[in-house]
Design a protein around this motif. Structure first.
Motif, PDB file in Angstrom:
ATOM      1  N   UNK A  71      -8.864  -2.023  -5.037  1.00 27.04           N
ATOM      2  CA  UNK A  71      -9.007  -0.653  -5.797  1.00 27.04           C
ATOM      3  C   UNK A  71      -9.593   0.226  -4.813  1.00 27.04           C
ATOM      4  N   UNK A  72     -10.177  -0.026  -3.775  1.00 25.42           N
ATOM      5  CA  UNK A  72     -11.063   0.816  -2.717  1.00 25.42           C
ATOM      6  C   UNK A  72      -9.840   1.468  -1.959  1.00 25.42           C
ATOM      7  N   UNK A  73      -8.790   0.604  -1.626  1.00 24.86           N
ATOM      8  CA  UNK A  73      -7.641   1.153  -1.012  1.00 24.86           C
ATOM      9  C   UNK A  73      -6.829   2.050  -1.728  1.00 24.86           C
ATOM     10  N   UNK A  74      -6.670   1.758  -3.028  1.00 25.00           N
ATOM     11  CA  UNK A  74      -5.923   2.391  -3.859  1.00 25.00           C
ATOM     12  C   UNK A  74      -6.319   3.872  -3.926  1.00 25.00           C
ATOM     13  N   UNK A  75      -7.854   4.197  -3.778  1.00 26.05           N
ATOM     14  CA  UNK A  75      -8.512   5.519  -3.933  1.00 26.05           C
ATOM     15  C   UNK A  75      -7.830   6.331  -2.709  1.00 26.05           C
ATOM     16  N   UNK A  76      -7.386   5.774  -1.501  1.00 22.95           N
ATOM     17  CA  UNK A  76      -6.781   6.588  -0.573  1.00 22.95           C
ATOM     18  C   UNK A  76      -5.380   6.067  -0.337  1.00 22.95           C
ATOM     19  N   UNK A  77      -4.479   5.540  -1.233  1.00 21.98           N
ATOM     20  CA  UNK A  77      -3.185   5.340  -1.237  1.00 21.98           C
ATOM     21  C   UNK A  77      -2.210   6.275  -1.101  1.00 21.98           C
ATOM     22  N   UNK A  78      -2.649   7.638  -1.274  1.00 25.34           N
ATOM     23  CA  UNK A  78      -1.978   8.637  -1.268  1.00 25.34           C
ATOM     24  C   UNK A  78      -1.773   9.158   0.231  1.00 25.34           C
ATOM     25  N   UNK A  79      -2.494   8.497   1.022  1.00 22.10           N
ATOM     26  CA  UNK A  79      -2.456   9.031   2.605  1.00 22.10           C
ATOM     27  C   UNK A  79      -2.207   7.630   3.219  1.00 22.10           C
ATOM     28  N   UNK A 122       0.931  -1.167  -0.086  1.00 19.49           N
ATOM     29  CA  UNK A 122      -0.086  -0.081   0.015  1.00 19.49           C
ATOM     30  C   UNK A 122       0.795   1.360  -0.144  1.00 19.49           C
ATOM     31  N   UNK A 123       2.125   1.344   0.762  1.00 20.61           N
ATOM     32  CA  UNK A 123       2.941   2.328   0.654  1.00 20.61           C
ATOM     33  C   UNK A 123       3.477   2.714  -0.671  1.00 20.61           C
ATOM     34  N   UNK A 124       4.013   1.477  -1.294  1.00 14.50           N
ATOM     35  CA  UNK A 124       4.656   1.625  -2.482  1.00 14.50           C
ATOM     36  C   UNK A 124       3.544   2.492  -3.738  1.00 14.50           C
ATOM     37  N   UNK A 125       2.359   1.762  -3.397  1.00 16.26           N
ATOM     38  CA  UNK A 125       1.334   2.063  -4.501  1.00 16.26           C
ATOM     39  C   UNK A 125       1.092   3.694  -4.176  1.00 16.26           C
ATOM     40  N   UNK A 126       1.177   3.862  -2.858  1.00 15.67           N
ATOM     41  CA  UNK A 126       0.771   5.370  -2.783  1.00 15.67           C
ATOM     42  C   UNK A 126       1.692   6.475  -2.986  1.00 15.67           C
ATOM     43  N   UNK A 127       2.948   5.907  -3.200  1.00 15.14           N
ATOM     44  CA  UNK A 127       4.116   6.741  -3.752  1.00 15.14           C
ATOM     45  C   UNK A 127       4.113   7.144  -5.229  1.00 15.14           C
ATOM     46  N   UNK A 128       3.167   6.435  -5.818  1.00 19.70           N
ATOM     47  CA  UNK A 128       3.159   6.873  -7.329  1.00 19.70           C
ATOM     48  C   UNK A 128       2.805   8.346  -7.729  1.00 19.70           C
ATOM     49  N   UNK A 129       3.189   8.936  -8.551  1.00 18.63           N
ATOM     50  CA  UNK A 129       2.901  10.236  -8.775  1.00 18.63           C
ATOM     51  C   UNK A 129       1.578  10.524  -9.615  1.00 18.63           C
ATOM     52  N   UNK A 130       1.500   9.532 -10.577  1.00 19.27           N
ATOM     53  CA  UNK A 130       0.428   9.744 -11.669  1.00 19.27           C
ATOM     54  C   UNK A 130       0.202   8.260 -12.341  1.00 19.27           C
ATOM     55  N   UNK A 131      -1.037   8.028 -12.466  1.00 21.13           N
ATOM     56  CA  UNK A 131      -1.106   7.075 -12.947  1.00 21.13           C
ATOM     57  C   UNK A 131      -2.660   6.518 -13.626  1.00 21.13           C
ATOM     58  N   UNK A 132      -2.943   5.542 -14.318  1.00 16.29           N
ATOM     59  CA  UNK A 132      -4.280   5.037 -14.692  1.00 16.29           C
ATOM     60  C   UNK A 132      -4.546   3.628 -13.996  1.00 16.29           C
ATOM     61  N   UNK A 133      -5.718   3.525 -13.691  1.00 16.11           N
ATOM     62  CA  UNK A 133      -6.115   2.382 -12.917  1.00 16.11           C
ATOM     63  C   UNK A 133      -6.876   1.555 -13.847  1.00 16.11           C
TER      64      UNK A 133
END
Ligand code: SF4
Ligand code: SF4
Lengths: 244, 488
Positions: B311-319, B282-293
């Protein structure tokens, strides 16, 4: 707002009269005829939630597309918005808070339904479309709003239905002893109460037009507004059918 | 190391999705897609027992071994037992590991106690026919005395608890004894926040609608899961409870089966393992700066998997999703509730959607979950008119298509998304076992940052997450050696 675009059809040859469909229908649209022992649909009540289709043990019910869509919505502007606000906040909701995630309906719509005469969760559902999707997540807001309006809840069908049994505890009712006992396990009871109270106290604005009660780009279809029965007060028949 | 794409999870015949024949192309078949194995990114991921050369027999063997350590003496030969399950166990690695664990539990109970009335009660999410689809698909009806799916709208039973009356599903408890079976997949971090994660099904899968609504509307985002603890601790449930059995999962696969009479001891292992092994993903996915899911898996929109995360987690992965000092994740029902009219935030505590997520291509997902929020918050292109039509008629998501565009085929959708967003980083949520299917530029990025993410989780984040929950990393020693406390 709920767009109703499906309706159940019954294959009578499969029906065993078990009453499960009438026990799970959020708008009490099904009954079972005593003589024939067959399920009977009061179609105008149905808002297409699929509970009956999903739980019928003999697969006697099938959802099909409606010939014409129906739209369910109770406009909070029908009543004094100060009253809507007061009722929502008494039930510990912000008037604009989304309470039904399937229909994106806000607490103000439940308040408007109650203030225009709905007395049960089933009546509110039939008029607003709230509880027409998963049919479960919005059940507590319905009961909390009715309770705040001083309307006691009686389970449907004289207690024989499985629609909604009763209200369950809120954060404000958790005993202090319980909070203390589990303080180090990460539950954050008091902090969550503070968060919810910040939401409840936030300023509210009445919707600017009939469609604005919903997410910003969700709009009532152009042909719909004149068909909406904004004045329905007995709540026993769904508002806004274009088919009837 | 970049590898060839991992085969995605096959489409499933279900009343909640389009005909598999209509899923004409998968994301992994697009040009420029490669895969990364989780272990290439994070070499400290635990060894898995499945998939492995032993096949599904490894799960049976491990289940029988661990069940032999639990006390089943409460169960007498003439008694009845309900094995309580949850349908999302079947979304892990195609479902066979969970099905095999259930079969092995049944065999262990019968063999050790002489009890022959062993039933299966399969809890469900919001699709009330799905449990029986899985029971049939894995032939569990021929293995248990009586195997049925239970739904939150079924007949209920009031359960007095220390916070008041809550309601369970009557058929979950219609036997002398219950055995709680689940999995350690972190899944809905946004709902349970890794607080009593292993207890949650008592407030959800086995619970009536009143209880589930109370969880999502009455208690608050971090207090919600107390509902589950209150039910589990009730005299009623304790009078029937025998033991728990969990399929222990890491992003790379099934690591163990953990059986224990003490659910709270097992819970600590589930929570610590979840944060340690999924925390890095989750931390590495949250570090992505820009992407398409890309959604490309037989599950509802928020529940499609990539690298073991939904995917529901990825919506908040920046936090930081695991940081429970932060009250609201980017997506949870409480967060969704607090968006006022015109997107106005009713509280300053809403973190907003992961800003890296520029667009979502919906190639394949199921109906039967309130999903309008996702299309309303993230620009979405749905592939295929049939799928768009399915969503239009889903009573839980009638608003979804008000926000989404439709493309006739996947290649058109992918090209559209790339041109509009200007990013060539594509993350595919297709359930690829043991890794991710991603575009090459995203693979390069993930390989570059993985060592630093690993260090940060081990040295900074994990200690904080554990502290916040009053837990110790040492409980994992048992998990790694598969020697649990009751065996000592
Ligand atoms: S649930 Fe099905 S079988 Fe039972 S009464 Fe209704 S239609 Fe008939
Ligand atoms: S409202 Fe739902 S349960 Fe009732 S008849 Fe219509 S589809 Fe069936």
């Amino acid at each position: 707002m709920r767009i109703v675009n499906t309706v159940p059809v019954l294959d009578e040859s499969k029906c065993i009269g078990c009453v499960i469909c009438s026990s799970v229908c959020p708008t009490l649209a099904w009954s079972v005829d005593r003589k024939t022992k067959l399920a009977v649909l009061d179609e105008p009540r149905c808002f297409g939630c699929v509970n009956c289709e999903s739980r019928c043990p003999t697969y006697a019910i099938k959802m099909v597309a409606r010939r014409e869509d129906r739209f369910l919505y109770v406009d909070p502007r029908l009543v004094d918005y100060a009253e809507v606000e007061a009722l929502c906040r008494k039930a510990r909701f912000h008037p604009e808070q989304v309470v039904c995630f399937c229909t994106s309906s806000r607490a103000e719509e439940i308040a408007a339904a109650i203030l225009t005469g709905s007395r049960t969760p089933e009546e509110i559902s039939a008029r607003t479309g709230i509880r027409s999707g998963c049919t479960i997540e919005c059940s507590q807001p319905l009961l909390r709003m009715l309770e705040a309006a001083g309307i006691p809840h009686r389970p449907a069908l004289g207690g024989k239905g499985w629609q909604i049994y009763g209200r369950v505890p809120t954060a404000w009712e958790i005993p202090e002893s319980v909070k203390k006992k589990y303080a180090d396990r990460g539950f954050h009871f008091d902090q969550d109460i503070a968060l919810m109270e910040e939401v409840i106290a936030a300023p509210a604005e009445p919707p600017a037009d009939a469609s604005a009660g919903h997410s910003p780009i969700r709009r009532l279809p152009e042909a719909a507004p004149e068909t909406l029965d904004f004045t329905a007060s007995n709540g026993t028949s769904p508002a806004g059918s274009r088919q009837q | 190391m970049k590898r060839a794409p991992i085969p995605p999870r096959e489409p499933r015949v279900s009343s909640y999705s389009v005909d598999p024949a209509l899923i004409r192309k998968r994301g992994a078949q697009l040009d420029g897609i490669c895969s990364l194995e989780i272990r290439d990114l994070f070499p400290d991921q635990p060894e898995v027992i499945y998939p492995s050369s032993k096949g599904i027999a490894a799960v049976r063997e491990e289940t029988l071994r661990q069940m032999s350590r639990v006390d089943l003496s409460r169960i007498k030969p003439g008694d009845s037992v309900n094995v309580l399950g949850s349908r999302h166990g079947f979304t892990l690695l195609g479902g066979e590991p969970y099905a095999e664990m259930l079969r092995a539990i049944r065999d262990a109970v019968t063999e050790r106690t002489g009890c022959r009335r062993v039933n299966l009660r399969m809890g469900q999410g919001l699709r009330y026919r799905e449990g029986e689809e899985y029971i049939r698909a894995f032939k569990l009806d021929s293995c248990f005395s009586n195997a049925i799916a239970i739904a939150p709208i079924d007949k209920g039973i009031p359960i007095p608890t220390e916070i008041g009356t809550l309601y369970g599903i009557s058929k979950a408890y219609d036997a002398d004894w219950i055995i709680h079976t689940h999995n350690s997949d972190v899944r809905e971090i946004h709902f349970h926040r890794m607080v009593d994660r292993a207890v949650k099904p008592f407030g959800m899968s086995y619970a009536r609608l009143e209880t589930r609504s109370g969880y999502h509307q009455n208690l608050g985002p971090r207090a919600a899961n107390f509902i589950a603890r209150a039910i589990f601790d009730s005299d009623f449930v304790q009078s029937k409870y025998v033991c728990s059995a969990f399929l222990m999962v890491a992003p790379a696969g099934i690591v163990a089966v953990d059986c224990d009479n003490d659910l709270y001891a097992l819970n600590d292992r589930v929570v610590v393992a979840g944060m340690k092994y999924y925390g890095k993903v989750v931390t590495i996915l949250g570090s992505i700066d820009s992407c398409i899911a890309m959604l490309d898996f037989p599950a509802p929109v928020p529940y499609v998997f990539a690298g073991g995360l939904i995917y529901g987690n990825f919506l908040g992965a920046g936090h930081d999703l695991f940081d429970i000092e932060k009250p609201l994740p980017s997506y949870t029902f409480y967060t969704e509730a607090y968006y006022g009219r015109g997107e106005r935030h009713l509280t300053s505590r809403i973190p907003g959607i992961n800003p890296a997520l520029k667009m979502t291509i919906h190639n394949y997902a199921m109906i039967g979950y309130p999903s309008e929020f996702f299309a309303a918050k993230v620009p979405t292109v749905v592939v295929g008119r049939e799928q768009a039509d399915l969503f239009r008629h889903d009573p839980q998501s009638t608003g979804y298509m008000n926000h989404a565009l439709v493309a006739d085929d996947l290649a058109t959708a992918a090209e559209f998304a790339r041109r509009v967003t200007g990013t060539d980083k594509l993350l595919i949520f297709d359930g690829a076992a043991g890794g991710f299917n991603v575009s090459e530029p995203l693979a390069d990025y993930l390989l570059k940052v993985a060592p630093e993410v690993s260090r940060k989780v081990d040295e900074e984040l994990l200690p904080r997450w554990l502290r916040q929950r009053g837990m110790e990393a040492s409980v994992l020693a048992a998990w790694r050696t598969r020697k649990y406390p009751q065996a000592a």
